[in-house]
Design a protein around this motif. Structure first.
Motif, PDB file in Angstrom:
ATOM      1  N   ILE A 106       0.806  -1.223   0.000  1.00 15.48           N
ATOM      2  CA  ILE A 106       0.000   0.000   0.000  1.00 15.48           C
ATOM      3  C   ILE A 106       0.838   1.272   0.000  1.00 15.48           C
ATOM      4  N   PRO A 107       1.847   1.427   0.872  1.00 15.10           N
ATOM      5  CA  PRO A 107       2.626   2.676   0.835  1.00 15.10           C
ATOM      6  C   PRO A 107       3.266   2.962  -0.521  1.00 15.10           C
ATOM      7  N   SER A 108       3.804   1.935  -1.161  1.00 16.62           N
ATOM      8  CA  SER A 108       4.443   2.141  -2.470  1.00 16.62           C
ATOM      9  C   SER A 108       3.434   2.552  -3.524  1.00 16.62           C
ATOM     10  N   ILE A 109       2.269   1.911  -3.528  1.00 13.62           N
ATOM     11  CA  ILE A 109       1.248   2.249  -4.525  1.00 13.62           C
ATOM     12  C   ILE A 109       0.750   3.666  -4.326  1.00 13.62           C
ATOM     13  N   ILE A 110       0.552   4.071  -3.081  1.00 13.59           N
ATOM     14  CA  ILE A 110       0.092   5.428  -2.809  1.00 13.59           C
ATOM     15  C   ILE A 110       1.120   6.451  -3.269  1.00 13.59           C
ATOM     16  N   LEU A 111       2.407   6.161  -3.090  1.00 12.14           N
ATOM     17  CA  LEU A 111       3.446   7.081  -3.567  1.00 12.14           C
ATOM     18  C   LEU A 111       3.420   7.213  -5.083  1.00 12.14           C
ATOM     19  N   ALA A 133       2.989  10.618  -7.134  1.00 15.50           N
ATOM     20  CA  ALA A 133       3.908  10.997  -8.212  1.00 15.50           C
ATOM     21  C   ALA A 133       3.145  11.424  -9.455  1.00 15.50           C
ATOM     22  N   THR A 134       2.063  10.708  -9.755  1.00 13.13           N
ATOM     23  CA  THR A 134       1.242  11.052 -10.917  1.00 13.13           C
ATOM     24  C   THR A 134       0.569  12.403 -10.732  1.00 13.13           C
ATOM     25  N   GLY A 135       0.051  12.646  -9.528  1.00 19.00           N
ATOM     26  CA  GLY A 135      -0.576  13.938  -9.240  1.00 19.00           C
ATOM     27  C   GLY A 135       0.400  15.087  -9.390  1.00 19.00           C
ATOM     28  N   TRP A 136       1.608  14.920  -8.877  1.00 24.40           N
ATOM     29  CA  TRP A 136       2.619  15.972  -9.012  1.00 24.40           C
ATOM     30  C   TRP A 136       3.018  16.172 -10.471  1.00 24.40           C
ATOM     31  N   ALA A 137       3.055  15.084 -11.240  1.00 21.74           N
ATOM     32  CA  ALA A 137       3.438  15.199 -12.656  1.00 21.74           C
ATOM     33  C   ALA A 137       2.414  16.024 -13.433  1.00 21.74           C
ATOM     34  N   ARG A 176       3.883  24.369 -15.132  1.00 23.77           N
ATOM     35  CA  ARG A 176       5.244  24.525 -15.650  1.00 23.77           C
ATOM     36  C   ARG A 176       6.219  24.731 -14.490  1.00 23.77           C
ATOM     37  N   SER A 177       6.141  23.812 -13.528  1.00 19.80           N
ATOM     38  CA  SER A 177       6.908  23.944 -12.289  1.00 19.80           C
ATOM     39  C   SER A 177       7.992  22.877 -12.213  1.00 19.80           C
ATOM     40  N   ARG A 178       9.240  23.320 -12.136  1.00 19.46           N
ATOM     41  CA  ARG A 178      10.352  22.391 -11.967  1.00 19.46           C
ATOM     42  C   ARG A 178      10.292  21.731 -10.590  1.00 19.46           C
ATOM     43  N   ALA A 179       9.865  22.489  -9.577  1.00 17.70           N
ATOM     44  CA  ALA A 179       9.780  21.944  -8.222  1.00 17.70           C
ATOM     45  C   ALA A 179       8.793  20.781  -8.170  1.00 17.70           C
ATOM     46  N   MET A 180       7.675  20.911  -8.877  1.00 14.05           N
ATOM     47  CA  MET A 180       6.691  19.832  -8.893  1.00 14.05           C
ATOM     48  C   MET A 180       7.216  18.613  -9.630  1.00 14.05           C
ATOM     49  N   TRP A 181       8.012  18.838 -10.670  1.00 12.72           N
ATOM     50  CA  TRP A 181       8.642  17.703 -11.357  1.00 12.72           C
ATOM     51  C   TRP A 181       9.589  16.972 -10.409  1.00 12.72           C
ATOM     52  N   ILE A 182      10.323  17.715  -9.613  1.00 16.74           N
ATOM     53  CA  ILE A 182      11.231  17.097  -8.647  1.00 16.74           C
ATOM     54  C   ILE A 182      10.441  16.262  -7.638  1.00 16.74           C
ATOM     55  N   LEU A 183       9.312  16.811  -7.171  1.00 15.20           N
ATOM     56  CA  LEU A 183       8.467  16.071  -6.239  1.00 15.20           C
ATOM     57  C   LEU A 183       7.908  14.811  -6.888  1.00 15.20           C
ATOM     58  N   SER A 207       8.823  11.075  -5.676  1.00 16.83           N
ATOM     59  CA  SER A 207       7.763  10.159  -5.258  1.00 16.83           C
ATOM     60  C   SER A 207       7.872   8.821  -5.994  1.00 16.83           C
ATOM     61  N   PHE A 208       8.192   8.880  -7.284  1.00 12.85           N
ATOM     62  CA  PHE A 208       8.394   7.637  -8.045  1.00 12.85           C
ATOM     63  C   PHE A 208       9.556   6.832  -7.461  1.00 12.85           C
ATOM     64  N   ILE A 209      10.630   7.527  -7.089  1.00 18.21           N
ATOM     65  CA  ILE A 209      11.787   6.846  -6.516  1.00 18.21           C
ATOM     66  C   ILE A 209      11.454   6.276  -5.141  1.00 18.21           C
ATOM     67  N   ALA A 210      10.677   7.031  -4.361  1.00 22.67           N
ATOM     68  CA  ALA A 210      10.345   6.595  -3.005  1.00 22.67           C
ATOM     69  C   ALA A 210       9.505   5.324  -2.996  1.00 22.67           C
ATOM     70  N   ALA A 211       8.714   5.101  -4.042  1.00 22.15           N
ATOM     71  CA  ALA A 211       7.826   3.930  -4.071  1.00 22.15           C
ATOM     72  C   ALA A 211       8.597   2.615  -3.945  1.00 22.15           C
ATOM     73  N   PRO A 212       9.585   2.328  -4.814  1.00 21.76           N
ATOM     74  CA  PRO A 212      10.333   1.074  -4.636  1.00 21.76           C
ATOM     75  C   PRO A 212      11.233   1.077  -3.409  1.00 21.76           C
ATOM     76  N   VAL A 213      11.665   2.265  -2.975  1.00 26.03           N
ATOM     77  CA  VAL A 213      12.477   2.332  -1.755  1.00 26.03           C
ATOM     78  C   VAL A 213      11.662   1.863  -0.557  1.00 26.03           C
TER      79      VAL A 213
END
Length: 207
Positions: free
Chosen positions: A135-140, A144-148, A155-162, A166-172
């Motif tokens: 569940i935690p990974s799927i929610i992340l 990630a999709t929402g931020w994308a 047109r926010s670089r900060a949101m792309w970073i988030l 988030s995509f990286i945090a999911a498998p972590v």
């Protein structure tokens, strides 16, 4: 046979206006992200505390903070949504698209949770530890999709970073599956990737 060209001047002008509008307009609804990140982040911390014995009750009590956080967040949405609509002057396309994306993400998480509960009931209680660990990974991934989507619209670089974080945090988070540390890491992800950014964007929007 004739057809209208796709890249007409009107289309180009509309796309340029949409891009400029998104870049100039701060994202609304940051308070929802902040509250969700903090409330569920605290719930994850409480889950970790129950699982490690820092709070009495053990694993039999881990559902309590999640239920409480769900009720608190639902109450916040019910109260804050009308207030946000009353103070809304012009709803830009960028903010409308972001709002739809995050709303759909919330319903998607709810549908995912119901599906996993149903799957656990169907396959037996022995499968619940594996299902809950996902569940935690799927929610992340949802986050990630929402931020994308928001990153594209604003047109926010900060949101792309988030989004990337988030995509990286999911498998972590999946690496911690089966250990109490997973919910400590999940709390950090919720607060760091939702709560704090939500506060920043809320301040930027002045709401």
């Amino acid at each position: 046979m004739t057809h209208d060209p796709i890249d007409t001047p009107a289309d180009i002008a509309w796309m340029r206006q949409l891009a400029e509008e998104g870049a100039q307009t701060p994202m609304r609804g940051g308070s929802f992200l902040m509250t969700g990140g903090l409330v569920f982040g605290v719930a994850s911390l409480c889950h970790w505390a129950f699982a490690t014995g820092l709070l009495p009750g053990g694993m039999d009590a881990v559902w309590i903070p999640w239920l409480a956080s769900g009720v608190i967040f639902a109450a916040f949405i019910a109260i804050a949504t009308p207030q946000l609509k009353r103070t809304e002057t012009v709803l830009t396309t960028a903010n409308k698209a972001s709002a739809i994306a995050w709303s759909a993400m919330g319903w998607g998480i709810f549908a995912m949770f119901v599906s996993m509960v149903t799957l656990g009931w169907k396959l037996g209680m022995d499968t619940l530890p594996v299902i809950s660990a996902l569940i935690p990974s799927i929610i992340l991934v949802f986050y990630a999709t929402g931020w994308a989507v928001s990153a594209v619209m604003h047109r926010s670089r900060a949101m792309w970073i988030l989004s990337i974080a988030s995509f990286i945090a999911a498998p972590v988070l999946a690496l911690f599956a089966g250990s109490t540390a997973q919910y400590l890491a999940y709390a950090a992800a919720l607060i760091g990737l939702m709560g704090l950014p939500g506060y920043v964007f809320m301040r930027a929007a002045g709401k």
